[in-house]
Design an enzyme around this catalytic site. Sequence first.
Site, mmCIF file in Angstrom:
data_model
loop_
_atom_site.group_PDB
_atom_site.id
_atom_site.type_symbol
_atom_site.label_atom_id
_atom_site.label_comp_id
_atom_site.label_asym_id
_atom_site.label_seq_id
_atom_site.Cartn_x
_atom_site.Cartn_y
_atom_site.Cartn_z
ATOM 1 N N GLU A 194 0.857 -1.185 0.000
ATOM 2 C CA GLU A 194 0.000 0.000 0.000
ATOM 3 C C GLU A 194 0.895 1.238 0.000
ATOM 4 O O GLU A 194 1.838 1.293 0.777
ATOM 5 C CB GLU A 194 -0.901 0.029 1.236
ATOM 6 C CG GLU A 194 -1.914 1.157 1.124
ATOM 7 C CD GLU A 194 -2.910 1.206 2.292
ATOM 8 O OE1 GLU A 194 -2.835 0.367 3.193
ATOM 9 O OE2 GLU A 194 -3.749 2.110 2.269
ATOM 10 N N ALA A 252 2.190 -0.110 10.732
ATOM 11 C CA ALA A 252 1.841 -1.500 10.445
ATOM 12 C C ALA A 252 0.980 -1.527 9.189
ATOM 13 O O ALA A 252 0.542 -0.491 8.704
ATOM 14 C CB ALA A 252 1.077 -2.098 11.608
ATOM 15 N N GLU A 277 -2.151 -3.867 7.047
ATOM 16 C CA GLU A 277 -3.242 -4.827 7.241
ATOM 17 C C GLU A 277 -3.364 -5.886 6.153
ATOM 18 O O GLU A 277 -4.461 -6.394 5.899
ATOM 19 C CB GLU A 277 -4.561 -4.045 7.325
ATOM 20 C CG GLU A 277 -5.036 -3.392 5.996
ATOM 21 C CD GLU A 277 -4.652 -1.929 5.835
ATOM 22 O OE1 GLU A 277 -3.686 -1.480 6.461
ATOM 23 O OE2 GLU A 277 -5.337 -1.232 5.057
ATOM 24 N N HIS A 320 -6.337 -1.981 15.291
ATOM 25 C CA HIS A 320 -6.592 -1.240 14.048
ATOM 26 C C HIS A 320 -6.365 -2.130 12.821
ATOM 27 O O HIS A 320 -7.229 -2.230 11.949
ATOM 28 C CB HIS A 320 -5.680 -0.006 14.012
ATOM 29 C CG HIS A 320 -5.821 0.832 12.795
ATOM 30 N ND1 HIS A 320 -6.599 1.967 12.759
ATOM 31 C CD2 HIS A 320 -5.295 0.702 11.541
ATOM 32 C CE1 HIS A 320 -6.539 2.493 11.543
ATOM 33 N NE2 HIS A 320 -5.751 1.750 10.784
ATOM 34 N N GLU A 321 -5.212 -2.774 12.794
ATOM 35 C CA GLU A 321 -4.913 -3.596 11.612
ATOM 36 C C GLU A 321 -5.874 -4.779 11.530
ATOM 37 O O GLU A 321 -6.334 -5.147 10.446
ATOM 38 C CB GLU A 321 -3.462 -4.096 11.626
ATOM 39 C CG GLU A 321 -2.398 -3.003 11.774
ATOM 40 C CD GLU A 321 -2.541 -1.837 10.822
ATOM 41 O OE1 GLU A 321 -3.082 -2.026 9.719
ATOM 42 O OE2 GLU A 321 -2.124 -0.721 11.194
ATOM 43 N N GLU A 375 -9.792 4.206 6.399
ATOM 44 C CA GLU A 375 -8.937 4.653 7.497
ATOM 45 C C GLU A 375 -9.723 5.412 8.578
ATOM 46 O O GLU A 375 -9.552 5.163 9.766
ATOM 47 C CB GLU A 375 -7.771 5.498 6.982
ATOM 48 C CG GLU A 375 -6.797 4.719 6.087
ATOM 49 C CD GLU A 375 -6.196 3.484 6.750
ATOM 50 O OE1 GLU A 375 -6.344 3.302 7.975
ATOM 51 O OE2 GLU A 375 -5.590 2.667 6.021
HETATM 52 N N1 B3K Z 1 -2.967 1.061 5.650
HETATM 53 C C1 B3K Z 1 -1.664 1.215 6.229
HETATM 54 C C2 B3K Z 1 -0.962 2.460 5.830
HETATM 55 C C3 B3K Z 1 -0.284 2.403 4.531
HETATM 56 C C4 B3K Z 1 0.528 3.650 4.287
HETATM 57 C C5 B3K Z 1 1.088 3.699 2.921
HETATM 58 N N2 B3K Z 1 1.933 4.845 2.741
HETATM 59 C C6 B3K Z 1 -1.695 1.124 7.721
HETATM 60 C C7 B3K Z 1 -2.970 1.466 8.370
HETATM 61 O O1 B3K Z 1 -3.517 2.527 8.245
HETATM 62 O O2 B3K Z 1 -3.503 0.625 9.022
HETATM 63 ZN ZN ZN Z 2 -5.422 1.886 8.823
#
Ligand code: B3K
Ligand code: ZN
Length: 851
Positions: A122, A255, A257, A290-291, A313
């Site tokens: 990501e 982290a 996910e 969260h993850e 998010e």
């Molecule tokens: N979804 C990832 C963040 C990715 C960041 C990319 N630059 C972690 C999170 O928000 O859970």
């Molecule tokens: Zn997230």
Amino acid sequence: MRDAAPQTIYLKDYTPFGYLIDSVSLTFKLHPTETRVLSRIAFRPNPDATDKTFFLHGEELKLISAKIDGAEVSPVLTDEGLTVDVPSAPFIWEAEVEISPSTNTALEGLYMSNGMYCTQCEAEGFRKITYYPDRPDVMATFDVRVEGTEKVMLSNGNPGATGDGFAEWTDPWKKPAYLFALVAGDLINHPGSFTTRSGKDVELNIYVRPGDEDKCAFGMQALKDSMKWDEDVYGREYDLDIFNIVAVDDFNMGAMENKGLNIFNSSCVLASQATSTDADFERIEAIIAHEYFHNWTGNRITCRDWFQLCLKEGLTVFRDAQFTADMRSEPVKRIDDVIALRARQFQEDQGPLSHPVRPEEFQEINNFYTATVYEKGAEVIGMLKSLVGHDAYYKALDLYFERHDGDAATIEDWIKVFEDSTGRDLAQFKRWYSQSGTPKVSVSEAWDADAGTFTLHFSQSTAPTPGQDVKDPRVIPIALGLLNPNGDETHPTQIFEMTEAEQSMTFTGLGARPVPSILRGFSAPVMLEQDIDNSRRAFLLAHDTDAFNRWEAGRELARDTLLKMILEDAAPDAAYLEGLKRVVTDTSLDAAYRALMLNQPSETELAGVIAEMGHTPDPVKIHTAAKALSKAKAESLADALPALYADNQPNGDYAPDAGGSGQRALANAAMSLMGKLGDVGKARAQYASADNMTQQIAALATLVREGEGDAEVQAFYDQWQEDRLVINKWFGLQISLAKPEETAAVTERLTQHPDFDMKNPNRFRGTLGALAANHAGFHHESGAGYKLLADWLIKLDPLNPQTTARMCTSFQTWKRYDDKRQALIKSQLERILAVPNLSRDTHEMISRILG
Ligand code: B3K
Ligand code: ZN
């Protein structure tokens, strides 16, 4: 690297990809510099798409071969991908590419950290692994075969065949490429298991480097708690046979996910009493949650395009905050979150980087993983929940999961779910997603004694932000209650829905003029302006039944006294100190809450408030006033400090729970204030005897702050030099507590330390990030702090654009300061921008900051 003209991507230009994918098979032949990736992808034309261009993203790949339906083809290659003519019927794309994980310092795509292979895809990292339509609306099931000599070889989904030198994985759930993950290395697992409420057994593992296996138990428990909580509160069950977490030292963020294979920055999962503070434990628990929660809000329902990032998010941050509030203390969590929101998001909204919760354009999406998308995105969900109510919120969420499971969805889909399930028109509410800037809400009061009526007049306005000159009124849920003059609550909390620019609310049948408590629980992310005096704040501090507003009243008193000290050279306010003493010594109140009361607004926050008032913040004056207020608090509380310290030493074994953490926070605050009175005896003794990092590092901080910690700084290093996470703290502490005139020199000296490693984002942030966070030191009039940070950003950019760009935000407030500082910062920003081949990430950030 950047093209001549950076390209801007617009939300309005969205079109679906011309092809759908039925399945993806990948084979990885691992090698540090010559990994081969074989892909076999079944495409078919997308009936909903008119543009049938077959473009696959691909960056920094060496194409070895490409075939369509078994026949070699010769695609047209560019720096960003390839195009080729394809049949108008379903076809099979096969490619073999070569990549070099060990030289990948950007930590995006497949890279190596301490000899282990890992991935970060990501937002757009998969295109550095193979040619693919790397966009979140293209979803597919993946089969993965990993070939290598590593002991552990993991990917998404459920395990399949394994044998000598290979492991296979199958992910039955359709997913976009950004959720792909692969890990291979000589790792050790801390195992666990969870039985879902429908009786399915799930194998759990936390994989770490040998030596870290004693730091996994807390994370494992947090994972189980999260799985249970999501079943109990949102009715969401886990959907694979296995859930793996891997700890990685070199990671650009907290982290990730990835489906069934979460990858964590080791600082966000490894925990032990000796090496982690209470705050670390709480943060680790929240990030694991969260993850995990992303499995539904992000993975099962993903985003159509990256403009919709807040869909996953904002919602997932909101869910993890609910979880922490349930696991620990609801008011304490809310107060912590509001402190962070004001420090990070309000600051972002006040400067050149201000953007809507759903941005409408970007050059580099990694630059939009911001406090606005995450934290303000979560506030928007909180407001929606207040407006529709508890039951309707969960009913809407059920519909969301039912209607959109398996989809790549949009904010429009999300809003529609709430409209359909509640019957409300949310067109105006949607402005929270499209308008940037923090609204100001002003309140005035009118009391008619003869009629017994009390009226609150509200008005709202939002200052222009970059690209948005005109703002329309938003829907603002204002939670409020009334107290009578003897402090009893006469009207419990209700939600006033503000929808107009100006609006009033009248209470009738009152015998005496009431005292309103407005914006309880911080029910909307706005700046509240109330024309009230300090006696009113002191009254609310003593009597408000809303824990948040009670804290807020104390906070405003502290802010007000600091502002008067800074702007008018006033002495610390005696009434504030008296009120503070009453609250802090009130043993009927929670220790964590009392510790929060002792905090004062940070110097950075004060600079922001002063700028909002139309003045130019002077970092020296702010620093002097902040120190003077701490000293005055210490003097005013002098008699109470020994008992506050002694009475808040938790009994029994260390536990990182809300109760113990709160007591340690209060005792440590008392210890720090004793230091202000020249008494570091408690700190020295606590440093020597501490059996946990919370007490050890708090004692060290007190000693360093008072200039008494040289021996302990060395002893701390000697004790912990083998523990990279603790040594990050050691770097950061010395810089954040350095005197303003020494901060740049201390930072520079530490960047020469043999343990400084610019390639490790934790170490880089722990050092240069600490410089930027030391407000008076960073903004020292010499400009040495600005120059040092710019030097290091220039060095890091070619290696790791993402972390470089993220750290450019340290300069985002530059226009607040005086002409001399502005000129110093501007020359550094221009110096960075002039660097040849600057990354797209950093180029976009610096250009936006310069405006
Ligand atoms: N979804 C990832 C963040 C990715 C960041 C990319 N630059 C972690 C999170 O928000 O859970
Ligand atoms: Zn997230």
